[in-house]
Scaffold this active site. Structure first.
Site, PDB file in Angstrom:
ATOM      1  N   ASN A 244      -6.475 -12.130 -11.516  1.00 57.26           N
ATOM      2  CA  ASN A 244      -6.721 -10.950 -10.617  1.00 57.26           C
ATOM      3  C   ASN A 244      -6.141  -9.629 -12.255  1.00 57.26           C
ATOM      4  OD1 ASN A 244      -5.781  -9.571  -7.630  1.00 57.26           O
ATOM      5  ND2 ASN A 244      -7.507  -8.384  -9.590  1.00 57.26           N
TER       6      ASN A 244
ATOM      7  N   CYS B  85      -1.491  -3.648  -4.196  1.00 57.40           N
ATOM      8  CA  CYS B  85      -2.408  -5.381  -4.863  1.00 57.40           C
ATOM      9  C   CYS B  85      -1.186  -6.321  -4.866  1.00 57.40           C
ATOM     10  CB  CYS B  85      -3.021  -5.034  -6.277  1.00 57.40           C
ATOM     11  SG  CYS B  85      -3.252  -6.754  -6.924  1.00 57.40           S
TER      12      CYS B  85
ATOM     13  N   CYS C 291      -7.522 -12.086  -4.745  1.00 56.09           N
ATOM     14  CA  CYS C 291      -6.488 -11.467  -4.019  1.00 56.09           C
ATOM     15  C   CYS C 291      -5.527 -11.118  -3.131  1.00 56.09           C
ATOM     16  CB  CYS C 291      -7.543 -10.738  -2.874  1.00 56.09           C
ATOM     17  SG  CYS C 291      -6.958  -9.052  -1.919  1.00 56.09           S
TER      18      CYS C 291
END
Length: 281
Positions: A14, A74, A225
């Site tokens: 990510n 995040c 994620c």
């Protein structure tokens, strides 16, 4: 604007562009964020994260998706923020507090060779299950656990969880055979999700062991994620598919998630710096 200094970092694939804004109030337009996030004509990333000073914590992460839209938080990104501020000498604390759009979160840094951060544990706080607070337009305020809705002619069961940002968790027989890129955007923009939603497609691999693919709101399918993995752990436990300590494989790597007795969710995973540079915007 003069050349913009940046550092590209990734947490299990990510990847974001990190901009140190502690000495200057650097801001970019949505169009500029789209430009530098573009994987063909820019640096290439899932978005941009500004590291700013904070009155509530030690630092603040100000996050934007690759389409230029803002996002609350995040999980993989906050681990990289924690690594950046320690490795670049902005703090010597191994337990800094980082302000996010989902509140102030505590992190625990695991220091490796060269006095650099290898792994980061993050107290992600308590999951939110009340539909209106996720938000989901639902018939009542009972937690949405394994409820059915129709999308593209398919009846899918989903569990809705917010970890500061909204997630729709769907267990499927085989993630790799499931049409994630076809169904994901339809769910993301389904009218029952007024702020759009992140979608996790999950396959059970074994006892307390899941495989997850994620369609991220505003970014499309990503390799990982972190908040999604936390939501998956909560959903797995609520649906009887797992205990409260889970190993989650994602396309970019593995996270360890623990839903603690306190109600908080603890996420542990790696953070890596890829390269630094300057770009005209």
């Amino acid at each position: 604007m003069a050349a913009l200094k940046f550092t590209k970092m990734e947490g299990i694939g990510n990847d974001y562009i990190y901009i140190d804004s502690t000495q200057a109030n650097i801001r970019l337009t949505p169009e500029q964020i789209q430009k530098i996030s573009n994987r063909n004509f820019g640096i290439g990333s899932d978005g941009v994260i500004f590291i700013r000073n904070s009155k509530q914590g030690d630092f603040m992460m100000d996050m934007y998706n690759s389409d230029g839209s803002s996002s609350e938080m995040c999980g993989n990104g906050i681990r990289c923020v924690a690594k950046y501020i320690y490795d670049h000498g902005l703090t010597n604390s191994k337990n800094p507090k980082i302000e996010t759009g989902a509140g102030v979160l505590e992190v625990d840094l695991k220091i490796g060779s060269g006095n650099k951060v290898d792994f980061v544990s993050v107290n992600m706080g308590k999951p939110i299950l009340v539909p209106s607070k996720i938000p989901v337009n639902w018939k009542d305020e009972e937690a949405i656990i394994d409820q059915t809705f129709e999308i593209a002619g398919k009846n899918l069961k989903f569990t809705a969880v917010s970890m500061g940002n909204p997630h729709c968790v769907i267990f499927v027989d085989d993630c790799d055979q499931f049409p994630v890129t076809g169904i994901g955007p339809l769910i993301e923009r389904h009218p029952i999700f007024p702020k759009r939603i992140n979608v996790e497609f999950v396959t059970v691999r074994g006892k307390d062991h899941f495989y997850q693919r994620t369609w991220e709101r505003g970014a499309g399918e990503t390799l990982a994620c972190g908040t999604g993995a936390c939501a998956v752990t909560v959903a797995g436990n609520l649906t009887g598919k797992s205990g409260k300590e889970v190993k989650i494989d994602l396309r970019g790597g593995t996270l360890r998630i623990q839903w603690q007795e306190s109600g908080n969710v603890l996420m542990t995973g790696p953070a890596k710096e890829i390269f630094s540079g300057e770009i005209e915007v």
